[in-house]
Design an enzyme around this catalytic site. Sequence first.
Site, PDB file in Angstrom:
ATOM      1  N   ASP A 188       0.865  -1.180   0.000  1.00  0.00           N
ATOM      2  CA  ASP A 188       0.000   0.000   0.000  1.00  0.00           C
ATOM      3  C   ASP A 188       0.902   1.230   0.000  1.00  0.00           C
ATOM      4  OD1 ASP A 188      -2.543   1.462   0.359  1.00  0.00           O
ATOM      5  OD2 ASP A 188      -1.648   2.008   2.286  1.00  0.00           O
ATOM      6  N   GLU A 272      -2.043  -1.663  -6.259  1.00  0.00           N
ATOM      7  CA  GLU A 272      -3.281  -1.102  -6.780  1.00  0.00           C
ATOM      8  C   GLU A 272      -3.030  -0.537  -8.174  1.00  0.00           C
ATOM      9  OE1 GLU A 272      -6.257   0.829  -3.634  1.00  0.00           O
ATOM     10  OE2 GLU A 272      -4.193   1.439  -3.366  1.00  0.00           O
ATOM     11  N   ASP A 353      -3.174   1.255   6.893  1.00  0.00           N
ATOM     12  CA  ASP A 353      -2.246   0.968   5.794  1.00  0.00           C
ATOM     13  C   ASP A 353      -1.934  -0.526   5.689  1.00  0.00           C
ATOM     14  OD1 ASP A 353      -2.217   3.632   5.390  1.00  0.00           O
ATOM     15  OD2 ASP A 353      -0.269   3.994   6.339  1.00  0.00           O
TER      16      ASP A 353
END
Length: 398
Positions: A188, A272, A353
């Site tokens: 992340d 992501e 996170d």
Amino acid sequence: MRYKAYKYRIYPNKEQQELINKHIGCCRYVYNLCLEKKINAYKTSKKNLSMFELEKLLPSLKKEQETSFLKEVNAQSLQAAIRNLDSAYKRFFKEKKGFPKFKSKRNARQSFQIVQSTNVDFDEKKVYIPKFKKGIKCRFHRFFDGKIKTSTISRTATGKYYISILVELNDDNPEKKPIDENKAVGIDLGIKTFATLSNGEEIQNPKNLKNAIAKLKRLQRKLSKKAKGSNNREKARRVLACQYERVTNRRNDFLEKVTHQLVTTYDTICLETLSARNMMKNHHLAQALSDIAIGRFNERIEQKADWYGVNILRIGIFEPSSKMCSCGYVYRDLKLSQRIWACPNCGRRNQRDLLAANNIKSFAFNKRHNTVGTTEIHACGDMKPVRDSAQETHKHLV
Ligand SMILES: [Zn+2]
């Protein structure tokens, strides 16, 4: 086949600097002229001037007295400028955004392309490019083995010169390693902590970077107070450009180290998907710089993943990665400032996170199949020449 761009600092002498500057000026001139012609042709007759029609203008321009200065530079660099304009147009029509802009000589980074063979002499520490009689002194901090495709010479706002050489390497990429959840990591990316890994590890932004950014902010405020067109403003602009360069270099060093460490530690990296739309829109300096860093991180990690046979799994951008508890509950009201939240369903305390990193990994491995929108194995195609997005944005900041 794999391509790699090598960027080196070059040290042209006075004469060579002048010729480089001429090339930069002429390429910008041709780019702007052709852009104007394209716009006008479309306005007056709804006609789209093709790249070939524009290229045909070059010989006559060189004959005209007013524009005969174009003769002094490498013709293929001028053609490359037209080709760049053409691709800018194509990008605009394909992505429906970013109509090509006129190039200003005030842009922080100025460059031109060399299409013909550039030659390098690692022993002599020189690069040889067409139209330049002597070799240009160059600091090769690393060597390469392969065929040189194109190269780009650039000048920074502080008057440093660089050459970026795109090389077709003689070896192929290694085969991708098998995808194994035990050798995978979810990551992340954020502003405060640069990266949180699904195994709980955290990668912090370098401290000196934070200080450098603070200084950048101060200098930017200073610049905005100087009268437009004044000498003081020009001076402040140069100081700011220097500082920006320092931040960029530090950040890039950091990113090189981080990405190298990741691809040599894990076989599969889950991330992501980047939403390009959200990026660059932010006027907040820290956020803007973080976006640039994340963009560059993604570029570098994909490239290095190819070199090391590492897999990159991307999850869709709509996954609520920091809002979904491991029990499946989605906490819709989570605020950005909330670093830790307690799940109303199962009582678990989630560290945002870390939760996101873990969810990114689970999503990538399709563990939450019912909630996953688009999980795809990202196929990395041929590498494009590296574009320094930070440099590009520089001109907005200065
Ligand atoms: Zn829960």
